[in-house]
Scaffold this motif. Structure first.
Motif, PDB file in Angstrom:
ATOM      1  N   GLN A  32       1.066  -1.043   0.057  1.00 39.28           N
ATOM      2  CA  GLN A  32      -0.016  -0.115  -0.173  1.00 39.28           C
ATOM      3  C   GLN A  32       0.957   1.297  -0.248  1.00 39.28           C
ATOM      4  OE1 GLN A  32      -3.731   0.831   1.377  1.00 39.28           O
ATOM      5  NE2 GLN A  32      -4.023  -1.887   1.991  1.00 39.28           N
ATOM      6  N   MET A  33       1.906   1.318  -0.085  1.00 38.10           N
ATOM      7  CA  MET A  33       2.975   2.053   0.250  1.00 38.10           C
ATOM      8  C   MET A  33       3.160   2.482  -1.099  1.00 38.10           C
ATOM      9  SD  MET A  33       5.490   2.607   3.427  1.00 38.10           S
ATOM     10  CE  MET A  33       5.318   1.552   5.241  1.00 38.10           C
ATOM     11  N   ASP A  34       3.676   1.371  -1.925  1.00 39.27           N
ATOM     12  CA  ASP A  34       4.059   1.488  -3.196  1.00 39.27           C
ATOM     13  C   ASP A  34       2.670   2.250  -3.690  1.00 39.27           C
ATOM     14  OD1 ASP A  34       6.507   0.855  -3.218  1.00 39.27           O
ATOM     15  OD2 ASP A  34       6.098  -1.428  -3.764  1.00 39.27           O
ATOM     16  N   GLY A  39       0.207   7.050  -7.028  1.00 43.75           N
ATOM     17  CA  GLY A  39      -0.743   7.657  -6.974  1.00 43.75           C
ATOM     18  C   GLY A  39      -1.776   6.682  -7.497  1.00 43.75           C
ATOM     19  N   ARG A  40      -1.927   5.563  -6.969  1.00 44.25           N
ATOM     20  CA  ARG A  40      -2.228   4.534  -7.708  1.00 44.25           C
ATOM     21  C   ARG A  40      -4.020   4.306  -5.990  1.00 44.25           C
ATOM     22  NH1 ARG A  40       2.401   1.346  -8.613  1.00 44.25           N
ATOM     23  NH2 ARG A  40       1.174  -0.038  -6.888  1.00 44.25           N
ATOM     24  N   GLY A  41      -3.949   5.234  -5.725  1.00 39.87           N
ATOM     25  CA  GLY A  41      -5.103   4.968  -4.532  1.00 39.87           C
ATOM     26  C   GLY A  41      -4.903   3.769  -3.341  1.00 39.87           C
ATOM     27  N   GLU A 223      12.675   9.050  -6.676  1.00 41.55           N
ATOM     28  CA  GLU A 223      12.541   8.087  -7.561  1.00 41.55           C
ATOM     29  C   GLU A 223      11.187   7.143  -7.569  1.00 41.55           C
ATOM     30  OE1 GLU A 223      15.264   8.524  -7.017  1.00 41.55           O
ATOM     31  OE2 GLU A 223      16.764   9.053  -8.972  1.00 41.55           O
ATOM     32  N   ARG A 224      11.126   6.979  -6.856  1.00 39.64           N
ATOM     33  CA  ARG A 224       9.451   6.099  -6.252  1.00 39.64           C
ATOM     34  C   ARG A 224       8.751   7.032  -6.069  1.00 39.64           C
ATOM     35  NH1 ARG A 224      11.265   0.694  -1.982  1.00 39.64           N
ATOM     36  NH2 ARG A 224      11.393   2.005  -0.874  1.00 39.64           N
ATOM     37  N   ALA A 362       8.112  -1.868  12.420  1.00 41.72           N
ATOM     38  CA  ALA A 362       9.134  -2.399  11.394  1.00 41.72           C
ATOM     39  C   ALA A 362       8.892  -2.318  10.148  1.00 41.72           C
ATOM     40  CB  ALA A 362       9.069  -4.114  11.836  1.00 41.72           C
ATOM     41  N   ALA A 363       7.452  -2.265   9.129  1.00 40.02           N
ATOM     42  CA  ALA A 363       7.284  -2.304   7.860  1.00 40.02           C
ATOM     43  C   ALA A 363       7.758  -0.945   7.571  1.00 40.02           C
ATOM     44  CB  ALA A 363       5.769  -1.903   7.682  1.00 40.02           C
ATOM     45  N   ALA A 364       8.378   0.098   7.741  1.00 41.31           N
ATOM     46  CA  ALA A 364       9.047   1.584   7.372  1.00 41.31           C
ATOM     47  C   ALA A 364      10.026   1.485   7.586  1.00 41.31           C
ATOM     48  CB  ALA A 364       8.472   2.537   8.760  1.00 41.31           C
TER      49      ALA A 364
END
Ligand code: BGC
Length: 437
Positions: A32-34, A39-41, A223-224, A362-364
């Motif tokens: 979901q971070m990606d 900008g894919r919601g 870039e990300r 941890a996810a971050a």
């Protein structure tokens, strides 16, 4: 001593201390971070802060800071000494407008902010405005409020540019303009960690808050950030994740009961599972349902059923020590069997919050891809009253233990940092960058 009746009761409403395996939750956070960055919601807004992390902090220059938080509105003048230590002066605070049970309109809201700043506003020409709500940051450093969280009652402010609106209200009082930089409190916390941790060579930075609300900030390579094409390649930008809105955790029936009672039903469900604004209310939903189920003595049950509200602090303090006096439970005639039930029902709420908090942090850290080299750990600066002050189940140590398991086992080196007044210090760093623009 296990209490089978309580275990069965919690299970019957789908309440688990670990609502999903950590690996699945970590993967879902990352996915979901990606999506948010592209900008894919999805549930994570991933709001670019338009702030890098590498600018040196000027010493000796005073800057105004305002910290609009979930409970308090704070203001101060801050400058950094030659050792890079923040000096906080003329500190003042009052309740955050919109927290006192009456709806506030936009003009009154910005007037209230300007009133607090006015007496100190002549001491500096720039302002770092730490705004602890989902706010779209604009390339010029201003910020547009996307929505309120934490049950603030000031609807007409949504959609407004908070930086320039405050500067205008202030200008009417002091007769000149002030440069402003708006930032989220987690971004400020991240920057505070960066400025406090200069002696260490960290490989990356995270800001995390668990207070009235919850949220995370991280750093991403340009870039990300697919939704902002045209950023200079090779650069780094702080990102406000808005992790309180994460929707990847299965909710229990009690979470649904709590959410239905709130005007912003359906949003910020992760925040409603772990943060200080909600844990007491969630506890009350559980205790009421347990009373109806016959888990308390009749007199305790009827008193619990008529408790109007349960502040998080009273819930935490009482589950930690059911003999404590001076809380709302003073009105409930508790016997020892009731007290044991209170512990058995309340502890899981904090155990789950500790687990989810650790998974979030941890996810971050894992997403940063940093911290593989013990020489360069990831710096995680943590702020917030719920994180530091929750007593039940030794909350903070429990989060730390989960993190050792989640990150240590994956060979990731990290350090948890506490910076005093982190949102104020970080907002000063950002405000000083506006002064130099
Ligand atoms: C807000 C975030 C903020 C967090 C911690 C949440 O309710 O949405 O923007 O960072 O609380 O204060």
């Amino acid at each position: 001593m296990n209490d089978r009746a309580v275990e069965e009761f919690l299970q019957s409403r789908g309440f688990c201390v670990e609502p999903a395996g950590a690996a699945d939750l970590l993967a879902e956070f990352d996915r979901q971070m990606d999506a948010g960055l592209a900008g894919r919601g999805g549930s994570l807004a991933m709001i670019p802060a338009y702030l890098g992390i590498d600018r040196p902090v000027p010493t000796g220059t005073p800057v105004l800071v305002m910290d609009a938080g979930g409970t308090n509105l704070r203001a101060a003048v801050v400058w950094f000494d030659t050792q890079g230590r923040p000096r906080i002066e003329d500190f003042r605070k009052c309740p955050m407008p919109g927290t006192e049970g009456v709806e506030v309109d936009a003009e009154r809201f910005f007037d209230a902010l300007a009133d607090v700043l006015e007496p100190i506003a002549r001491r500096a020409t720039a302002l770092g405005l730490c705004f602890s709500y989902p706010t779209e940051i604009l390339p010029d450093g201003d910020g547009k409020l996307l929505r309120w969280t934490k049950q603030i009652q000031a609807g007409p402010v949504v959609g407004r540019r908070v930086g320039s609106s405050l500067v205008r209200a202030l200008e009417a009082r002091i007769g000149r303009s002030t440069r402003v930089r708006v930032l989220n409190d987690t971004v400020a916390t991240l920057l505070a960690g960066k400025s406090a941790g200069v002696v260490r060579r960290y490989s990356n930075y995270i800001g995390f808050i668990l207070g009235t609300g919850t949220n995370t900030a991280c750093v991403e390579r340009h870039e990300r950030i697919g939704k902002l094409p045209g950023l200079a390649p090779g650069g780094l930008m702080a990102i406000n994740v808005e992790s309180g809105n994460f929707d990847g955790v299965v909710r229990s029936g009690f979470d649904e009961d709590l959410d239905r009672e709130l005007p912003d039903c359906g949003s910020y469900r992760f925040e409603k599972m772990i943060s200080g604004a909600y844990l007491g209310r969630l506890g009350l939903c559980i205790l009421r349902a347990a009373s109806a189920q016959g888990l308390f003595s009749p007199s305790a049950a009827s008193a619990l059923a008529s408790l109007g509200e349960l502040p998080n602090k009273d819930f935490d303090d009482t589950v930690d020590n059911p003999f404590l006096e001076g809380t709302v439970f003073g009105a409930v005639p508790l016997g020892d069997a009731d007290r044991r039930r209170l512990i058995a029902l309340g502890r899981p709420v904090f155990l789950r919050a500790a687990y989810l908090t650790a998974v979030n942090i941890a996810a971050a850290v894992l997403r940063s891809g940093s911290g593989r080299d013990p020489l360069h750990p990831v710096c995680v600066t943590v702020d917030g009253s719920t994180y530091y002050r929750t007593r039940t189940a030794q909350f903070k140590s429990r989060v730390e233990a989960h993190l050792r398991e989640l990150l240590g086992s994956r060979g990731v080196h990290y350090e948890l940092l506490a910076v005093e007044d982190a949102p104020i210090v970080g907002a000063a760093v950002a405000g000083l960058s506006a002064a130099g623009d």
